[in-house]
Design a protein around this motif. Sequence first.
Motif, PDB file in Angstrom:
ATOM      1  N   LEU A  46       0.880  -0.587  -0.188  1.00 39.37           N
ATOM      2  CA  LEU A  46      -0.124  -0.005   0.017  1.00 39.37           C
ATOM      3  C   LEU A  46       0.812   1.030   0.298  1.00 39.37           C
ATOM      4  O   LEU A  46       0.225   2.397  -0.761  1.00 39.37           O
ATOM      5  CB  LEU A  46      -0.929  -0.260   1.027  1.00 39.37           C
ATOM      6  CG  LEU A  46      -1.740  -0.992   1.173  1.00 39.37           C
ATOM      7  CD1 LEU A  46      -3.163  -0.951   2.528  1.00 39.37           C
ATOM      8  CD2 LEU A  46      -3.193  -0.988   0.653  1.00 39.37           C
ATOM      9  N   MET A  47       1.945   1.350   0.742  1.00 44.70           N
ATOM     10  CA  MET A  47       2.461   2.677   1.052  1.00 44.70           C
ATOM     11  C   MET A  47       4.146   2.704   0.356  1.00 44.70           C
ATOM     12  O   MET A  47       3.932   4.143  -0.418  1.00 44.70           O
ATOM     13  CB  MET A  47       2.838   2.839   2.578  1.00 44.70           C
ATOM     14  CG  MET A  47       1.607   2.746   3.337  1.00 44.70           C
ATOM     15  SD  MET A  47       2.605   3.379   5.482  1.00 44.70           S
ATOM     16  CE  MET A  47       3.104   1.605   6.183  1.00 44.70           C
ATOM     17  N   GLU A  48       4.232   1.665   0.338  1.00 42.90           N
ATOM     18  CA  GLU A  48       5.651   1.618  -1.163  1.00 42.90           C
ATOM     19  C   GLU A  48       4.992   1.755  -1.804  1.00 42.90           C
ATOM     20  O   GLU A  48       5.637   2.467  -3.215  1.00 42.90           O
ATOM     21  CB  GLU A  48       6.639   0.081  -0.827  1.00 42.90           C
ATOM     22  CG  GLU A  48       7.978   1.147  -1.492  1.00 42.90           C
ATOM     23  CD  GLU A  48       8.666  -0.549  -1.527  1.00 42.90           C
ATOM     24  OE1 GLU A  48       9.919  -0.076  -2.073  1.00 42.90           O
ATOM     25  OE2 GLU A  48       8.598  -0.905  -0.761  1.00 42.90           O
ATOM     26  N   SER A  49       4.274   1.519  -2.460  1.00 45.79           N
ATOM     27  CA  SER A  49       3.539   1.760  -4.129  1.00 45.79           C
ATOM     28  C   SER A  49       3.192   3.629  -4.246  1.00 45.79           C
ATOM     29  O   SER A  49       3.181   3.617  -5.235  1.00 45.79           O
ATOM     30  CB  SER A  49       2.264   1.027  -4.789  1.00 45.79           C
ATOM     31  OG  SER A  49       0.811   1.238  -3.838  1.00 45.79           O
ATOM     32  N   HIS A  50       2.167   3.591  -2.923  1.00 49.41           N
ATOM     33  CA  HIS A  50       2.333   5.081  -3.127  1.00 49.41           C
ATOM     34  C   HIS A  50       3.047   6.241  -2.991  1.00 49.41           C
ATOM     35  O   HIS A  50       3.383   7.589  -4.033  1.00 49.41           O
ATOM     36  CB  HIS A  50       1.566   5.968  -2.176  1.00 49.41           C
ATOM     37  CG  HIS A  50       0.919   6.894  -1.994  1.00 49.41           C
ATOM     38  ND1 HIS A  50      -0.006   7.696  -3.063  1.00 49.41           N
ATOM     39  CD2 HIS A  50       1.071   8.433  -1.327  1.00 49.41           C
ATOM     40  CE1 HIS A  50      -0.904   8.755  -2.984  1.00 49.41           C
ATOM     41  NE2 HIS A  50       0.080   9.360  -1.832  1.00 49.41           N
ATOM     42  N   ALA A  51       4.164   5.752  -2.328  1.00 46.56           N
ATOM     43  CA  ALA A  51       5.243   6.766  -2.570  1.00 46.56           C
ATOM     44  C   ALA A  51       6.153   6.423  -4.000  1.00 46.56           C
ATOM     45  O   ALA A  51       6.369   7.521  -3.998  1.00 46.56           O
ATOM     46  CB  ALA A  51       6.440   5.983  -1.108  1.00 46.56           C
ATOM     47  N   SER A  54      10.399   1.771   7.439  1.00 47.90           N
ATOM     48  CA  SER A  54      10.367   0.992   9.071  1.00 47.90           C
ATOM     49  C   SER A  54       9.512   0.109   8.328  1.00 47.90           C
ATOM     50  O   SER A  54      10.173  -1.324   9.295  1.00 47.90           O
ATOM     51  CB  SER A  54       9.675   1.845   9.662  1.00 47.90           C
ATOM     52  OG  SER A  54       7.868   1.769   9.343  1.00 47.90           O
ATOM     53  N   LEU A  55       9.216  -0.535   7.028  1.00 50.06           N
ATOM     54  CA  LEU A  55       8.329  -1.473   6.958  1.00 50.06           C
ATOM     55  C   LEU A  55       9.604  -2.461   5.631  1.00 50.06           C
ATOM     56  O   LEU A  55       9.254  -3.649   6.411  1.00 50.06           O
ATOM     57  CB  LEU A  55       6.935  -1.332   5.912  1.00 50.06           C
ATOM     58  CG  LEU A  55       6.301  -0.672   6.499  1.00 50.06           C
ATOM     59  CD1 LEU A  55       4.831  -0.257   5.436  1.00 50.06           C
ATOM     60  CD2 LEU A  55       5.694  -1.448   7.847  1.00 50.06           C
ATOM     61  N   VAL A  56      11.021  -2.127   6.012  1.00 50.70           N
ATOM     62  CA  VAL A  56      11.582  -3.123   5.230  1.00 50.70           C
ATOM     63  C   VAL A  56      12.414  -3.455   5.957  1.00 50.70           C
ATOM     64  O   VAL A  56      13.290  -2.337   6.513  1.00 50.70           O
ATOM     65  CB  VAL A  56      12.248  -1.916   3.742  1.00 50.70           C
ATOM     66  CG1 VAL A  56      13.528  -2.372   2.852  1.00 50.70           C
ATOM     67  CG2 VAL A  56      11.517  -1.760   2.803  1.00 50.70           C
ATOM     68  N   LYS A  57      12.323  -4.289   5.952  1.00 50.74           N
ATOM     69  CA  LYS A  57      13.425  -5.772   7.062  1.00 50.74           C
ATOM     70  C   LYS A  57      14.478  -6.134   5.985  1.00 50.74           C
ATOM     71  O   LYS A  57      13.958  -7.175   5.491  1.00 50.74           O
ATOM     72  CB  LYS A  57      12.640  -6.484   8.000  1.00 50.74           C
ATOM     73  CG  LYS A  57      10.577  -5.775   8.303  1.00 50.74           C
ATOM     74  CD  LYS A  57      11.734  -4.961   9.875  1.00 50.74           C
ATOM     75  CE  LYS A  57      10.564  -3.923  10.292  1.00 50.74           C
ATOM     76  NZ  LYS A  57      10.994  -3.039  11.764  1.00 50.74           N
ATOM     77  N   PRO A  58      15.256  -6.136   6.106  1.00 52.71           N
ATOM     78  CA  PRO A  58      16.599  -6.807   4.920  1.00 52.71           C
ATOM     79  C   PRO A  58      16.099  -8.365   5.511  1.00 52.71           C
ATOM     80  O   PRO A  58      16.399  -9.238   4.430  1.00 52.71           O
ATOM     81  CB  PRO A  58      17.977  -6.213   5.437  1.00 52.71           C
ATOM     82  CG  PRO A  58      16.988  -4.244   5.262  1.00 52.71           C
ATOM     83  CD  PRO A  58      16.103  -4.938   6.532  1.00 52.71           C
ATOM     84  N   ILE A  59      16.087  -8.821   6.339  1.00 50.25           N
ATOM     85  CA  ILE A  59      16.171 -10.106   7.140  1.00 50.25           C
ATOM     86  C   ILE A  59      14.946 -10.734   6.265  1.00 50.25           C
ATOM     87  O   ILE A  59      15.454 -11.858   5.943  1.00 50.25           O
ATOM     88  CB  ILE A  59      16.792 -10.713   8.173  1.00 50.25           C
ATOM     89  CG1 ILE A  59      17.171 -11.742   8.334  1.00 50.25           C
ATOM     90  CG2 ILE A  59      14.904 -10.460   9.116  1.00 50.25           C
ATOM     91  CD1 ILE A  59      18.171 -12.236   7.733  1.00 50.25           C
ATOM     92  N   VAL A  60      13.661 -10.418   6.520  1.00 52.46           N
ATOM     93  CA  VAL A  60      13.134 -11.001   5.478  1.00 52.46           C
ATOM     94  C   VAL A  60      12.943 -10.677   4.277  1.00 52.46           C
ATOM     95  O   VAL A  60      12.669 -11.488   4.191  1.00 52.46           O
ATOM     96  CB  VAL A  60      11.371  -9.743   5.977  1.00 52.46           C
ATOM     97  CG1 VAL A  60      10.622 -10.661   5.413  1.00 52.46           C
ATOM     98  CG2 VAL A  60      11.461  -9.783   7.515  1.00 52.46           C
ATOM     99  N   VAL A  61      13.512  -9.573   3.847  1.00 50.49           N
ATOM    100  CA  VAL A  61      13.228 -10.172   2.232  1.00 50.49           C
ATOM    101  C   VAL A  61      14.308 -10.876   2.028  1.00 50.49           C
ATOM    102  O   VAL A  61      13.925 -11.643   0.729  1.00 50.49           O
ATOM    103  CB  VAL A  61      13.549  -8.689   2.024  1.00 50.49           C
ATOM    104  CG1 VAL A  61      14.495  -8.455   0.053  1.00 50.49           C
ATOM    105  CG2 VAL A  61      12.853  -7.632   2.018  1.00 50.49           C
ATOM    106  N   SER A  62      15.709 -11.208   2.609  1.00 50.16           N
ATOM    107  CA  SER A  62      16.597 -11.915   2.391  1.00 50.16           C
ATOM    108  C   SER A  62      15.821 -13.089   2.181  1.00 50.16           C
ATOM    109  O   SER A  62      16.253 -14.404   1.343  1.00 50.16           O
ATOM    110  CB  SER A  62      17.811 -11.540   2.469  1.00 50.16           C
ATOM    111  OG  SER A  62      18.271 -10.376   2.663  1.00 50.16           O
TER     112      SER A  62
END
Length: 205
Positions: free
Chosen positions: A79-84, A146-154
Amino acid sequence: MTDLDDAIFDLILTETYRPGQKLNELELAARFGVSRTPIRDALRRLASSGVVTVEHNKGARVTQYSREDVAALYSARALMESHAARLAAATVDDDAVDALRRSAEDMHEKVVASASVADIAAANNEFHALVLSHCPNARLRDLVGSLVKPIVVSRNFRNYTPDEMRRSAMHHLDIVDALSRRDEDWVEAAMRSHIRFGYHRAIAQ
């Protein structure tokens, strides 16, 4: 992150230290041949990005994200990153688009070359951070960050098939194409679709 941060991150990514496991400062100091102070500083920096959790008088543990946590993070990001990204489309100039294209191509080249998951994830995070940097709304930038968690993505990338990895890299090139045309609707849709792709891969685990 510093080289020491990266080294500890890699131990966590490869599950030398598993989610929920305590991180012993003395053990890490011995492993890397440093004192406890730089280890403690590195753990604090990793805590700021959600990789580890530091508790008063208890030390640090590898942050444990539940399936529900991961789903919530990806849903909010979509929701938020697409708006950004939509707002960024109105501010990027040709030089910014060129830099974004180089970043997207760098990740694509790493995927084609079968680079390490850590290197691909780093290229992915760099691209998203670069898009976000062009969003003119500072508060929204902070919220998305604050929502982008590198460990979750990795960790999610570790479960991608080669075809899924290529598709993810191609999404970045699509986002750049949309930005190059300053098409706000297209940019927003492309970014949302890209993050939803990651969401569905994450919750399938």
